[in-house]
Scaffold this active site. Structure first.
Site, PDB file in Angstrom:
ATOM      1  N   LYS A   1       0.854  -1.198   0.000  1.00 23.23           N
ATOM      2  CA  LYS A   1       0.000   0.000   0.000  1.00 23.23           C
ATOM      3  C   LYS A   1       0.887   1.243   0.000  1.00 23.23           C
ATOM      4  CE  LYS A   1      -3.984   1.858   2.635  1.00 23.23           C
ATOM      5  NZ  LYS A   1      -4.805   1.661   3.848  1.00 23.23           N
TER       6      LYS A   1
ATOM      7  N   SER B   1      -9.684   1.834   2.969  1.00 27.13           N
ATOM      8  CA  SER B   1      -8.815   2.553   2.079  1.00 27.13           C
ATOM      9  C   SER B   1      -7.775   1.684   1.350  1.00 27.13           C
ATOM     10  CB  SER B   1      -8.066   3.634   2.856  1.00 27.13           C
ATOM     11  OG  SER B   1      -7.212   3.042   3.802  1.00 27.13           O
TER      12      SER B   1
ATOM     13  N   SER C   1      -9.848  -0.380   7.185  1.00 33.87           N
ATOM     14  CA  SER C   1      -9.246  -0.206   5.853  1.00 33.87           C
ATOM     15  C   SER C   1      -8.590  -1.439   5.263  1.00 33.87           C
ATOM     16  CB  SER C   1      -8.219   0.932   5.884  1.00 33.87           C
ATOM     17  OG  SER C   1      -8.875   2.175   5.853  1.00 33.87           O
TER      18      SER C   1
END
Lengths: 512, 492
Positions: B80, B155, B179
């Site tokens: 990420k 996210s 997330s």
């Protein structure tokens, strides 16, 4: 209040509280492993070289507490009679400024490390004044903004140097217990000595190792029996004792004049911040408190609470050396030193260590402890201080070793040399290392003594004090005082008491 | 030949370690798929094709030389883009950090590399991990591989989409309020949010520091357990990382005979709300029944504070974010607005941050600044901390009656792009996931079947939660459930 309506002033009284920032001389910074500029080894580093991701506030970097900074702070807290909190906390103080890389400063807000202490200082008005310590907490220093390029050329914009950012800073806050500038300076000097003794700072004022911020106001009593308190003024960032004294003295008169002019008194929103102009010797308004920041303090979630258990506390306590004030009192008591001499010797940790090892050497050389202390102190403060001044080198760094200083003290105590001889020996021994006694002989500094007269005086004394002499012969050494006294009197005080005593014992055969 | 779609992580690692597969070939296979599928997904910000192949060749060389290539040898991992890597940029999907190159690797990345993993690229996310849909990105939204008209959740949107589409063997995400778990649910992956303190946060760009955790998104529970063992454990660069031992979690997750005898499964009535999609509640009931068949005891527990978690979370997380994001001021790095003549410092800050941050990030900075302000601190921030404690206590009470909690990961399956216009309704997507970070406990989302919408199958997620540092038990229960319900296939 209009000036013409102002009642006449009967008396004024100054009230001062002090905040002191001490940069702790840890090797690494408060929350990272980057070297600290408060550590002498790194103090002259090029701009932005003492920086790592934590110091620069890079994305993803996290702070890790420097345990040594906590220990140093706790030592200062203990020395100031504070309670050391078993649990204290790190908070974020949020504001934007280019010298503040993270947009917040890690500090301690409502759970400081040290609280509730006091120390006594000699008061200018006589006696002692007790100065309360409200708290002492740890935080990280900010970076610096400059407008000069390396080499001194002026730069149009602002330059950020993060070397200082993240340096551990101990903020000590006193009660408003000071009644005059003199006491504030005494306290500040005392605190500097203390911190240097504890080894937590180099105490170099010009480098900003200690910075002072006095809070000042004046209580005005008027002839109609009323009392007025002027608005509190905080003077920021004073980094010399001279500026500290100057700022307080200036405020003491300025605030009374301001009150006479505008009648403003203490109250909500009346506090202001001023700076010190060293050239003009005046304080200048920086900002009124109305536009004070909302720092939005909250506990820093990146750090855990500081838990100090009994074992850690004990380990810190065990590290505490004898504090300067206690040491000074002991020097006066044990060595019969003048207070002012003791102050000089204790004023610097390294000098004090040097003095103490000279004294130890003198004891080893056979001098009784009190005389050893007094003897070496005299040499260091006369012959030593003179050369220190001449050469601009600290007394303990003149090149002469403790054993040599002790040797000179012994020669003096034995009466083998006089004061001038001692001074000359000191001078030579700063340059080259030799045995003081041999050197004194070679240099012709040994006093010629009248042994025949001495023998005569001793014989006379024994004759005149037959009973005492008999006591000494039978082992009662206490009786020797009378015999020695007789010789001293006969010599007009010129004889060396110690030598007389030794010779007397030799003669009477009562020696140990 | 490399199988396409690719095998699961542990199979690849086993094959590479034994020399029966080449890490280089496996990596090439993954890179081919990225080239094929990512243009339609926008899961990756950056792909490190050459570097990944070089790393893979090094793994193969070590295997050939008889050296131990590490427990993740040949595993191709996506990271990420809010996790610092020296390779490429670390943008957090923000214009503020458009060109930011980190001089250091996050601890979790260092540990992956040391274990022989191959970092293939950085994945898209909601800016600074703020968002639940994968739409709040500086360079376009991420699309759900099961239906490109739908969001992948957020996210960790790109990480979830990449795992679900077989564009990596596993990915790292971060979870602050859900997330990792919510996008895992929306895409049919396994998503593990470790207990607070389990994985070092060093190098994770902070959003809500007291909530943030790095965790794996994988295709199986066993893969998640293996990754946790590699990235977890104490780190002296993170003061909040726990000393608790991480070894043995993978073994614990695989222990037993697939049965759950003696395990007490709590099923809070609050988790089966009428406002959930009916299929979601059905899948939870089916999972409960499956666990009971495996020998587990179902226990009724109550978590009445579940709903209030959202308001608590949306005070604490923005408060911390407002402070964490203060460092992005355009002074030392990051975006700085073009200076205007005579402009003061305040204005440069405001314009740089105004240009650099997207709307959702600005909204949260403002909320956070407000709740920490003098006069509001007590009413909001302090109150939220009090409720936080109560939520922790509520979980602690529940865990005296049960070993794991079962419920949905999200109230609905993936929704359509652009359908959640109102920030508040977006925030409500997190209702079942915010409480685990608030309490610091661990939670995992496992695939819980499909529901058909618009003629397309959409995955749903089941969430299991367990006390802090009980990942062993959590993942064992999850593995049993996974076996009972079957794996979710790749989306493409």
């Amino acid at each position: 209040m209009a000036a013409n309506a102002t009642p006449r002033i009967r008396s004024t009284r100054l009230i001062v509280g002090l905040e002191i920032h001490v940069e702790l001389a840890t090797r690494t910074k408060m929350f990272s492993r980057a070297p600290s500029p408060a550590c002498p080894e790194f103090q002259d580093s090029e701009p932005n070289t003492l920086v790592d991701p934590v110091v620069a506030g890079l994305p993803g970097a996290l702070p890790v507490m420097n345990r040594r900074a906590v220990e140093m702070s706790a030592m200062v807290g203990m020395a100031l009679g504070c309670t050391i909190a078993r649990t204290s906390r790190w908070d974020r103080k949020n504001y934007f400024y280019p010298d503040l890389p993270k947009g917040y400063q890690i500090s301690q807000y409502d759970l400081p490390l040290c609280g509730d202490g006091a120390i006594d200082i000699p008061a200018a008005a006589g006696g002692t004044a007790r100065i309360g310590i409200i708290r002492a907490h740890l935080e990280e220093d900010t970076g610096k903004l400059g407008h000069e390029l390396p080499g001194g050329q002026r730069y149009e914009g602002s330059l950020v140097d993060l070397n200082r950012a993240g340096t551990p800073l101990l903020e000590i806050v006193t009660e408003p217990d000071f009644a005059c500038a003199e006491d504030v300076v005494t306290f500040a000097q005392e605190l500097r000595t203390l911190c240097m003794f504890l080894g937590v700072t180099e105490g170099v004022m010009q480098r900003g190792h200690m910075r002072f911020e006095p809070n000042i106001n004046v209580v005005i009593d008027t002839e109609d029996g009323r009392e007025y308190r002027t608005p509190v003024v905080e003077v920021k960032n004073l980094n010399s004792f001279r500026a500290l004294r100057g700022a307080i003295e200036h405020e003491a008169s300025r605030q009374v004049e301001a009150w006479l002019a505008d009648g403003r008194v203490m109250g909500p929103g009346a506090k202001s911040t001023r700076g010190w102009d060293d050239e003009r010797q005046v304080t200048l308004l920086q900002r009124e408190k109305e536009d004070a920041h909302d720092y939005r303090y909250f506990p820093d979630p990146d750090l855990v609470e500081v838990e100090i258990d009994e074992a850690w506390l004990e380990a810190i306590r065990a590290e505490l050396p004898e504090l300067p004030m206690a040491r000074r009192e002991r020097f006066v008591r044990e060595f019969g030193m003048l207070e002012k001499d003791a102050r000089v010797l204790v004023g610097d940790r390294e000098l004090c260590r040097f003095f103490e090892s000279c004294q130890q050497q003198a004891v080893t050389a056979g001098m009784p402890a009190p005389e050893a202390g007094a003897g070496v102190a005299k040499i260091l403060l006369n012959a030593g201080a003179k050369r220190s001044n001449e050469r601009g080198v600290a007394i303990h760094e003149l090149g002469i070793g403790p054993a040599r200083v002790a040797g000179i003290a012994k020669l003096r105590a034995d009466g083998a040399i006089d004061a001038q001889g001692g001074d000359a020996l000191f001078g030579i021994l700063c340059e080259r290392d030799e045995d003081p006694a041999a050197l004194a002989a070679a240099e012709g500094l040994i006093k010629v003594r009248d042994d025949a007269a001495m023998d005569r005086w001793i014989a006379e004394s024994i004759e005149a004090n037959a009973a005492a002499a008999e006591d000494v012969r039978s082992g009662k050494q206490a009786a020797i005082g009378r015999l020695v006294g007789h010789v001293m009197k006969a010599s007009g005080g010129a004889a060396d008491a110690k030598e007389v005593r030794e010779r007397m014992l030799e003669r009477l055969g009562g020696g140990a | 030949m490399v199988p396409d779609p690719p095998r699961e992580l542990r199979e690849v690692v086993a094959a590479v370690r034994s020399g029966t597969a080449s890490a280089e070939e496996e990596t090439r296979g993954i890179l081919d798929r990225i080239e094929r599928f990512d243009p339609g997904l926008n899961a990756f910000h950056e792909v490190f094709a050459e570097e990944a192949l070089a790393a893979a060749r090094e793994i193969d060389r070590r295997v050939a030389a008889g050296d131990d290539p590490g427990p993740l040898a040949g595993a191709v991992i996506a990271v990420k883009d809010n996790i610092a890597t020296t390779l490429g940029r670390t943008t957090c999907s923000s214009r503020m950090l458009e060109s930011w190159r980190s001089p250091f690797n996050a601890t979790c990345v260092e540990r992956l590399l040391a274990a022989g993993a191959i970092v293939v690229g950085k994945t898209n996310l909601d800016e600074f991990a703020m968002g639940s849909s994968g739409e709040h990105c500086a360079w376009g939204p991420v699309r759900n591989p099961w239906d490109p008209e739908r969001v992948p959740g957020g996210s960790s949107a790109g990480s979830a989409a990449a795992v679900a589409a077989g564009l990596c063997h596993a990915a790292l995400g971060s979870d602050t309020g859900g997330s990792i778990r919510q996008p895992a649910a929306f895409t049919g992956c396994v998503g593990l949010k470790p207990s607070y303190g389990r994985v070092s946060r060093y190098g994770l760009v902070a959003f809500g520091s007291s909530l943030d955790q790095v965790g794996p998104l994988t295709r199986s529970v066993a893969d998640a357990a293996l990754l946790l063992e590699v990235i977890g454990g104490n780190d002296r660069l993170d003061s909040t990382s726990a000393a608790t031992d991480v070894a043995g979690i993978a073994a614990a997750a695989e222990s037993g005979t697939g049965r759950l005898d003696g395990v007490r499964v709590g099923l809070p009535s609050e988790y089966l709300s009428d406002s959930n999609h009916p299929a979601v509640n059905e899948s939870v009931r089916a999972a409960a029944a499956a666990m009971e068949r495996l020998g587990a005891t179902l226990v009724e527990v109550h978590l009445p504070l579940t709903e209030i978690g959202i308001s608590t979370y949306y005070v604490i997380a923005p408060a911390e974010a407002s402070s964490n994001l203060a460092r992005f001021d355009g002074i030392r790095y990051g975006r700085r607005a073009e200076p205007r003549a005579g402009e003061d410092l305040e204005s440069i800050y405001a314009r740089s941050r105004g240009e650099g941050f997207g709307a959702e990030v600005q909204r949260r900075i403002m909320i956070g600044t407000y709740v920490l302000s003098a006069g509001y601190y007590d009413a909001y921030y302090r109150r939220a901390l009090q409720v936080r404690r109560l939520i922790g206590e509520e979980f602690a009470r529940a865990f005296t009656a049960c070993d794991v909690l079962l419920g949905p990961t999200a109230p609905t399956p993936a929704f359509k792009l652009g359908s959640q216009r109102d920030p508040l309704s977006m925030y409500l997507c997190d209702v079942y996931t915010v409480n685990a970070p608030i309490a610091g406990i661990c939670g995992v989302s496992v695939p819980g079947g499909f529901v058909e919408e618009d003629g397309k199958p959409l995955p749903m997620g089941l969430q299991l939660q367990a006390p802090a540092f009980a990942e062993g038990g959590l993942l064992r229960a999850a593995a049993c459930l996974e076996t009972a319900l079957g794996r979710c296939p790749l989306a493409c």
